[in-house]
Write a protein that holds these residues in place. Structure first.
Motif, short mmCIF file in Angstrom:
data_model
loop_
_atom_site.label_atom_id
_atom_site.label_comp_id
_atom_site.label_asym_id
_atom_site.label_seq_id
_atom_site.Cartn_x
_atom_site.Cartn_y
_atom_site.Cartn_z
N GLY A 26 0.66 -1.15 0.07
CA GLY A 26 -0.15 0.08 -0.02
C GLY A 26 0.70 1.30 -0.01
N PRO A 27 0.14 2.54 -0.13
CA PRO A 27 0.83 3.51 -0.14
C PRO A 27 1.72 3.72 1.14
N CYS A 28 1.47 3.25 2.46
CA CYS A 28 2.31 3.33 3.53
C CYS A 28 3.22 2.10 3.90
N ASP A 29 3.11 1.19 3.20
CA ASP A 29 4.13 0.10 3.20
C ASP A 29 5.25 0.31 2.51
N ARG A 30 6.28 -0.23 3.34
CA ARG A 30 7.66 -0.27 3.00
C ARG A 30 8.06 -1.46 1.98
N ASP A 31 7.63 -2.41 2.08
CA ASP A 31 7.47 -3.56 1.33
C ASP A 31 6.33 -4.39 1.26
N TYR A 32 6.60 -5.38 0.32
CA TYR A 32 5.57 -6.24 0.00
C TYR A 32 4.94 -7.22 1.19
N LYS A 33 3.75 -7.65 1.41
CA LYS A 33 3.09 -8.42 2.48
C LYS A 33 2.31 -9.38 1.96
N LYS A 34 2.55 -10.52 2.04
CA LYS A 34 1.97 -11.68 1.20
C LYS A 34 0.56 -12.13 1.98
N PHE A 35 -0.46 -12.07 1.14
CA PHE A 35 -1.81 -12.59 1.75
C PHE A 35 -2.40 -13.43 0.79
N TRP A 36 -3.39 -14.18 1.31
CA TRP A 36 -4.29 -15.00 0.49
C TRP A 36 -5.77 -14.09 0.18
N ALA A 37 -5.84 -13.74 -0.99
CA ALA A 37 -6.89 -12.72 -1.27
C ALA A 37 -7.95 -13.63 -2.23
N GLY A 38 -9.12 -12.73 -1.87
CA GLY A 38 -10.23 -13.31 -2.66
C GLY A 38 -11.18 -12.17 -3.25
N LEU A 39 -11.76 -12.33 -4.25
CA LEU A 39 -12.74 -11.26 -4.87
C LEU A 39 -14.08 -11.61 -4.71
N GLN A 40 -14.94 -10.92 -4.04
CA GLN A 40 -16.22 -11.21 -3.75
C GLN A 40 -17.04 -9.95 -4.24
N GLY A 41 -17.81 -9.89 -5.10
CA GLY A 41 -18.57 -8.65 -5.39
C GLY A 41 -17.68 -7.45 -5.96
N CYS A 42 -17.74 -6.46 -5.37
CA CYS A 42 -16.64 -5.27 -5.74
C CYS A 42 -15.66 -5.01 -4.71
N THR A 43 -15.55 -6.20 -3.93
CA THR A 43 -14.42 -5.98 -2.76
C THR A 43 -13.46 -6.91 -2.86
N LEU A 44 -12.07 -6.60 -2.64
CA LEU A 44 -11.03 -7.43 -2.55
C LEU A 44 -10.66 -7.74 -0.96
N TYR A 45 -10.78 -9.09 -0.70
CA TYR A 45 -10.60 -9.48 0.81
C TYR A 45 -9.14 -10.05 0.82
N PHE A 46 -8.64 -9.81 1.87
CA PHE A 46 -7.11 -10.17 2.20
C PHE A 46 -7.19 -10.99 3.62
N TYR A 47 -6.60 -12.32 3.55
CA TYR A 47 -6.60 -13.25 4.82
C TYR A 47 -5.18 -13.51 4.98
N ASN A 48 -4.93 -13.89 6.34
CA ASN A 48 -3.43 -14.49 6.69
C ASN A 48 -3.05 -15.77 6.00
N SER A 49 -4.21 -16.67 5.69
CA SER A 49 -3.87 -17.71 5.18
C SER A 49 -5.08 -18.49 4.44
N ASN A 50 -5.10 -19.15 3.69
CA ASN A 50 -6.12 -19.81 2.90
C ASN A 50 -6.97 -20.40 3.91
N ARG A 51 -6.70 -20.79 5.11
CA ARG A 51 -7.71 -21.61 6.08
C ARG A 51 -8.46 -20.67 6.94
N ASP A 52 -8.30 -19.29 6.67
CA ASP A 52 -8.92 -18.45 7.63
C ASP A 52 -10.37 -17.87 6.95
N SER A 53 -11.35 -17.72 7.83
CA SER A 53 -12.69 -17.17 7.36
C SER A 53 -12.79 -15.88 7.66
N GLN A 54 -11.92 -15.19 8.34
CA GLN A 54 -12.17 -13.75 8.72
C GLN A 54 -11.07 -13.11 8.22
#
Length: 394
Positions: free
Chosen positions: A30-58
């Protein structure tokens, strides 16, 4: 003595994993991040959601694509062996950089994002037929979802409040949906554009006919949802109209929430500097924009259009009197003769015209009395001239 048996322990039910149109690992910066951070990401509707792992539901972060501007391919700083694994998502208020595992993953992410934002399957990406089929399925799901959803640019405000919002917060957009004021269950569209250097506010009527929304333009256009109504205006103005997207802090835009049952109050209007024409964003050729606004009620045609302003005093200049030796005798007051009515007008209309003329010159009651006094003095002066003329002839 037998001991009581304890009930068997049942395993806790696992939370169901969220369903996404597309999902995979994605590195985000992001604009305030110094480096890249890895997420498990999913697209639903018009929203991108980011999770710590692919087993998380929140999810831990999310991005709203309603403020989407464009997608660009990103070349890493200093070069890279595989520059095709980077791309940028440009939103209205920020830019986010992404890094993926392969060129195919980048094209997939770009394709699904463009599908839900533009409601069409993109044709300018390097995709296989199977990928295009997946995006077509996501498109059908998104269209069904939006048919039941109210757009984010729909606000329960009045006509005047809509105009004030678009004027105060132009950075949030220039197109707003609101409930129709005629009580028919329809909606109205308020827009604010710069046309030839002049800010123009227009209002469009959208009628509700069963499950359809019909835009009242020169050639009525039928839409299946309110979101389709928004897309109609955006596409037919070549994206010159941008849906109004309130800030995340809703109270910053519309003020604090009113008490239950009370009307919504707007914050005080700030004093903004007048923008010059050079600072305005250029718009496309307006001749191609055939969206016809709702006509405002015609201005009232006033009969006394050329009457001078009431603030300017009316000075009656008396005629110069001849010099007469001695004091003239007092004459009886001549009878007041009513003025003839103008031809072609009935009595009621002529009286209304006379009243309107008097009110145009003298809007207050005191000034109307002054008119009668001046008229009486003028009649006396004319009678005096008449008697002096007869004396001179003798």
């Amino acid at each position: 003595m037998a001991s009581a048996l304890s009930p068997p322990r049942l395993p806790k039910p696992k939370a169901a994993l969220p369903s996404h149109y597309y999902e995979s690992f994605l590195e985000k910066k992001g604009p305030c991040d110094r480096d890249y951070k890895k997420f498990w990401a999913g697209l639903q509707g018009c929203t991108l959601y980011f999770y710590n792992s692919n087993r998380d539901s929140q999810h831990v972060e999310k991005l709203d694509l309603a403020a989407f501007v464009k997608l660009t391919d990103e070349t890493p700083w200093g070069g890279s062996r595989d520059p095709g694994t980077h791309f940028s998502l440009v939103l209205r208020n920020q830019e986010i950089k992404f890094k993926v595992e392969s060129l195919e993953s980048r094209e997939m992410w770009k394709g699904f994002i463009l599908t839900v934002v533009e409601l069409r399957v993109p044709s300018n990406l390097t995709l296989l037929p199977g990928h295009l089929y997946m995006m077509a399925e996501a498109l059908a799901k998104e269209e069904a979802r939006r048919a039941l959803e109210v757009p984010s640019c729909f606000l329960k405000v009045s006509r005047l409040e809509a105009q004030l919002l678009l004027e105060r917060y132009p950075e949030c957009g220039n197109l707003l949906l609101r409930p129709s004021g005629d009580g028919t269950g329809g909606v109205s569209v308020t827009t604010r554009q710069t046309l030839n250097g002049i800010l123009v506010v227009r209002h469009y009527k959208v009628k509700r006919e069963g499950a359809k929304y019909v835009i009242d333009v020169e050639e009525p256009f039928s839409c299946a949802s309110l979101d389709a109504v928004v897309n109609y205006f955006v596409s037919h103005t070549k994206k010159a109209l941008v849906p109004f997207l309130p800030d995340e802090d809703y109270e910053k835009v519309l003020g604090p929430a009113p008490p239950s049952g009370g009307p919504k109050q707007l914050p005080p209007l700030p004093m903004a500097p007048v923008l010059s024409q050079d600072t305005l964003t250029p718009l496309p050729d307006q001749d191609e924009n055939y969206v016809i606004p709702i006509e405002d009620p015609p201005a009232a045609n006033y009969v006394n259009g050329d009457v001078p302003s009431p603030s300017r005093p009316v000075v009656v200049k008396p005629k110069r009197l001849a010099k007469v030796q001695g004091k003239p005798p007092k004459l009886p007051k001549p009878p007041t003769v009513p003025k003839p009515e103008p031809k072609g007008l009935n009595g009621g209309l002529a009286k209304k015209l006379a009243v309107n003329s008097a009110q145009a010159f003298f809007p207050s009651t005191g000034l109307a009395g002054l008119t009668a006094e001046l008229e009486e003095k003028l009649q006396r002066r004319r009678a005096l001239e008449h008697s002096v003329g007869h004396a001179g002839d003798q």
